[in-house]
Design a protein around this motif. Structure first.
Motif, PDB file in Angstrom:
ATOM      1  N   ILE A 162       0.840  -1.209   0.000  1.00  0.00           N
ATOM      2  CA  ILE A 162       0.000   0.000   0.000  1.00  0.00           C
ATOM      3  C   ILE A 162       0.869   1.252   0.000  1.00  0.00           C
ATOM      4  N   ALA A 163       1.912   1.243   0.842  1.00  0.00           N
ATOM      5  CA  ALA A 163       2.819   2.396   0.899  1.00  0.00           C
ATOM      6  C   ALA A 163       3.517   2.612  -0.438  1.00  0.00           C
ATOM      7  N   ALA A 164       3.944   1.518  -1.081  1.00  0.00           N
ATOM      8  CA  ALA A 164       4.609   1.632  -2.378  1.00  0.00           C
ATOM      9  C   ALA A 164       3.645   2.162  -3.438  1.00  0.00           C
ATOM     10  N   ALA A 165       2.392   1.703  -3.403  1.00  0.00           N
ATOM     11  CA  ALA A 165       1.401   2.175  -4.366  1.00  0.00           C
ATOM     12  C   ALA A 165       1.126   3.665  -4.180  1.00  0.00           C
ATOM     13  N   MET A 166       0.974   4.094  -2.945  1.00  0.00           N
ATOM     14  CA  MET A 166       0.714   5.513  -2.677  1.00  0.00           C
ATOM     15  C   MET A 166       1.894   6.379  -3.096  1.00  0.00           C
ATOM     16  N   THR A 167       3.096   5.927  -2.778  1.00  0.00           N
ATOM     17  CA  THR A 167       4.292   6.678  -3.160  1.00  0.00           C
ATOM     18  C   THR A 167       4.416   6.748  -4.679  1.00  0.00           C
ATOM     19  N   GLY A 168       4.205   5.621  -5.341  1.00  0.00           N
ATOM     20  CA  GLY A 168       4.306   5.601  -6.796  1.00  0.00           C
ATOM     21  C   GLY A 168       3.273   6.481  -7.470  1.00  0.00           C
ATOM     22  N   SER A 169       2.037   6.503  -6.928  1.00  0.00           N
ATOM     23  CA  SER A 169       0.989   7.321  -7.545  1.00  0.00           C
ATOM     24  C   SER A 169       1.325   8.805  -7.491  1.00  0.00           C
ATOM     25  N   VAL A 314      -2.742   5.514 -11.458  1.00  0.00           N
ATOM     26  CA  VAL A 314      -2.684   4.061 -11.301  1.00  0.00           C
ATOM     27  C   VAL A 314      -1.385   3.528 -11.887  1.00  0.00           C
ATOM     28  N   ASP A 315      -0.978   4.090 -13.030  1.00  0.00           N
ATOM     29  CA  ASP A 315       0.291   3.690 -13.628  1.00  0.00           C
ATOM     30  C   ASP A 315       1.445   3.960 -12.661  1.00  0.00           C
ATOM     31  N   GLY A 316       1.421   5.124 -12.018  1.00  0.00           N
ATOM     32  CA  GLY A 316       2.453   5.425 -11.030  1.00  0.00           C
ATOM     33  C   GLY A 316       2.413   4.469  -9.858  1.00  0.00           C
ATOM     34  N   ALA A 317       1.184   4.146  -9.404  1.00  0.00           N
ATOM     35  CA  ALA A 317       1.055   3.192  -8.291  1.00  0.00           C
ATOM     36  C   ALA A 317       1.627   1.834  -8.678  1.00  0.00           C
ATOM     37  N   LEU A 318       1.366   1.411  -9.920  1.00  0.00           N
ATOM     38  CA  LEU A 318       1.905   0.131 -10.381  1.00  0.00           C
ATOM     39  C   LEU A 318       3.427   0.153 -10.448  1.00  0.00           C
ATOM     40  N   ASN A 319       3.987   1.282 -10.859  1.00  0.00           N
ATOM     41  CA  ASN A 319       5.442   1.385 -10.875  1.00  0.00           C
ATOM     42  C   ASN A 319       6.011   1.225  -9.468  1.00  0.00           C
ATOM     43  N   GLY A 320       5.317   1.815  -8.497  1.00  0.00           N
ATOM     44  CA  GLY A 320       5.756   1.644  -7.117  1.00  0.00           C
ATOM     45  C   GLY A 320       5.607   0.209  -6.643  1.00  0.00           C
ATOM     46  N   VAL A 321       4.474  -0.422  -6.996  1.00  0.00           N
ATOM     47  CA  VAL A 321       4.241  -1.810  -6.591  1.00  0.00           C
ATOM     48  C   VAL A 321       5.223  -2.750  -7.282  1.00  0.00           C
ATOM     49  N   ASN A 322       5.525  -2.483  -8.558  1.00  0.00           N
ATOM     50  CA  ASN A 322       6.500  -3.328  -9.255  1.00  0.00           C
ATOM     51  C   ASN A 322       7.841  -3.339  -8.529  1.00  0.00           C
ATOM     52  N   ALA A 323       8.280  -2.162  -8.101  1.00  0.00           N
ATOM     53  CA  ALA A 323       9.533  -2.093  -7.349  1.00  0.00           C
ATOM     54  C   ALA A 323       9.419  -2.851  -6.033  1.00  0.00           C
ATOM     55  N   ALA A 324       8.255  -2.723  -5.375  1.00  0.00           N
ATOM     56  CA  ALA A 324       8.064  -3.429  -4.113  1.00  0.00           C
ATOM     57  C   ALA A 324       8.025  -4.938  -4.308  1.00  0.00           C
ATOM     58  N   VAL A 325       7.449  -5.396  -5.433  1.00  0.00           N
ATOM     59  CA  VAL A 325       7.400  -6.838  -5.714  1.00  0.00           C
ATOM     60  C   VAL A 325       8.805  -7.412  -5.839  1.00  0.00           C
ATOM     61  N   VAL A 326       9.717  -6.637  -6.428  1.00  0.00           N
ATOM     62  CA  VAL A 326      11.108  -7.092  -6.478  1.00  0.00           C
ATOM     63  C   VAL A 326      11.646  -7.276  -5.055  1.00  0.00           C
ATOM     64  N   GLY A 327      11.290  -6.348  -4.172  1.00  0.00           N
ATOM     65  CA  GLY A 327      11.681  -6.490  -2.770  1.00  0.00           C
ATOM     66  C   GLY A 327      11.067  -7.717  -2.113  1.00  0.00           C
ATOM     67  N   LEU A 328       9.802  -8.006  -2.463  1.00  0.00           N
ATOM     68  CA  LEU A 328       9.158  -9.226  -1.952  1.00  0.00           C
ATOM     69  C   LEU A 328       9.944 -10.461  -2.375  1.00  0.00           C
ATOM     70  N   LEU A 329      10.363 -10.474  -3.633  1.00  0.00           N
ATOM     71  CA  LEU A 329      11.113 -11.628  -4.122  1.00  0.00           C
ATOM     72  C   LEU A 329      12.478 -11.734  -3.440  1.00  0.00           C
ATOM     73  N   ILE A 330      13.108 -10.592  -3.155  1.00  0.00           N
ATOM     74  CA  ILE A 330      14.391 -10.626  -2.453  1.00  0.00           C
ATOM     75  C   ILE A 330      14.224 -11.247  -1.075  1.00  0.00           C
ATOM     76  N   ALA A 331      13.178 -10.807  -0.360  1.00  0.00           N
ATOM     77  CA  ALA A 331      12.922 -11.378   0.964  1.00  0.00           C
ATOM     78  C   ALA A 331      12.604 -12.864   0.869  1.00  0.00           C
ATOM     79  N   ALA A 332      11.795 -13.255  -0.142  1.00  0.00           N
ATOM     80  CA  ALA A 332      11.453 -14.664  -0.307  1.00  0.00           C
ATOM     81  C   ALA A 332      12.661 -15.495  -0.708  1.00  0.00           C
TER      82      ALA A 332
END
Length: 380
Positions: A162-169, A314-332
């Protein structure tokens, strides 16, 4: 349709390592090799799967099939990817837990776990290069990874996304282009209506212990699972209660982690044991119940997802979420993939060798799987 089924069926037999590894396998196959999707389209699907309940990696596969050939393609992708895991779980349920303690089986699985480290690391490298090119996305990626490593859990994952989406938007909108802020978002209401009716009506109409009751119980569980297969454990444990011995429950859970494919097929094992009179039907009803909610929700939103994604905010939010998803994968990658696979220096040496074979020599996945199994059998 047959091509979709065969492609996913082949992946279903070799996709060890859990949801993060599956995302890596899918990216390698459908973005890099087959070119069915662009990197951006694939990242949007992965991002959407993070926000919906259900089996995340299976939803990604379902969406890939849908984008390639509609609903029939989505069903072909789901059946192809999930069928191998269902078959294995049915066999394991029928043969009890003896195979899961067999040394040769465990050695081969260990080799495939090391391959999962290689696949996820490769996916992280490719996605990081694509979506973390400036300071802010890199910061979102690292913040997400650090947050999940320090405070692992579904609440943390939801908050950072959520934080990444808000920041990206606010800060990651693409400059230029037409604005579509007034574009209405019209979801596909039929699957959402079916989801709501099944969620509220089934518990009132089914009896406990019947096949319909099993379907209803597992549908409720599938509707509440955010964060992937591991989260389904406590929910299914509450559903099973005293109907399944604790040892049998834990054996099935261990088997679900050891075999390829989605961990949600743990439901196949439980449904088989819970229905002694009709074990195969019980397994299939439980499996359909736990997967269906996530797919209905995905169908309800995916239809106009590209239109929604064209809105600048929404495009900006997705850009933020995409970056966060990479972080999710790093943690996983660290927990649970790396920690469950790399135990001694030899393990890490094999991972480094695998990265060289995959990144530099571009060895086909089937050869990577073969070499991983051989390494496990010969060295462990």
């Amino acid at each position: 349709m047959l091509t979709i089924f065969k492609t996913f069926f082949a992946l279903g037999w070799i996709s060890f390592g859990g949801p993060a590894a599956h995302i890596g396998y899918f990216r390698n196959t459908f973005v890099e090799k087959l070119k069915w999707l662009t990197e951006e389209e694939y990242a949007q699907i992965v991002a959407l799967s993070q926000f919906l309940p259900g089996p995340g990696s299976s939803q990604v596969g379902f969406a890939i099939g849908y984008k390639h050939a509609g609903v029939s393609g989505a069903l072909a992708a789901f059946l192809g990817f999930t069928l191998p895991s269902i078959i294995i779980m049915l066999v394991l349920a029928a043969l009890s837990a003896s195979l899961t303690t067999e040394p040769l089986f465990l050695s081969a699985v260990h080799g495939l776990k090391l391959l999962a480290v290689v696949v996820v690391a490769d996916a992280i490298w490719g996605m990081f290069s694509k979506f973390c090119q400036t300071t802010l996305p890199v910061g979102l990626c690292l913040f997400t990874a650090i947050a999940l490593l320090v405070l692992p859990g579904i609440a943390t994952q939801a908050l950072v996304l959520i934080a990444a989406a808000m920041t990206g938007s606010l800060f990651l909108q693409k400059s230029g282009g037409d604005s579509h802020d007034n574009l209405p978002f019209r979801p596909h209401w039929l699957p959402l209506l079916i989801f709501a009716l099944l969620l509220t009506g089934l518990p009132l109409l089914t009896s406990h212990g019947s096949l319909a009751g099993i379907f209803s119980d597992f549908f409720q569980a599938g509707s509440l699972v955010f964060g992937g297969g591991h989260v389904v454990l406590p929910l299914l444990q509450n559903i099973v209660g005293d109907q399944l011995p604790q040892d049998a429950f834990l054996t099935g859970y261990a088997a679900a982690q050891a075999i390829p494919g989605p961990m949600f097929t743990f439901a196949t094992y439980i449904g088989y044991i819970m229905s002694p009179e009709f074990p195969v039907l019980g397994a299939l009803f439980a499996t359909a119940g736990v997967f269906l909610p996530g797919f209905l929700l995905l169908l309800g939103i995916l239809r106009h997802w590209q239109r929604l994604a064209s809105i600048p905010k929404v495009d900006g939010a997705l850009n933020g979420v995409n970056a966060a998803v990479v972080g999710l994968l790093i943690a996983a990658l660290y927990q649970p993939i790396f920690l469950s696979a790399v135990n001694v220096p030899l393990d890490f040496a094999l991972v480094l060798s695998g990265l060289f074979l995959q990144k530099q020599l571009k060895l086909p996945l089937v050869w990577m799987v073969t070499l991983s199994i051989l390494a496990g059998l010969l060295l462990f």
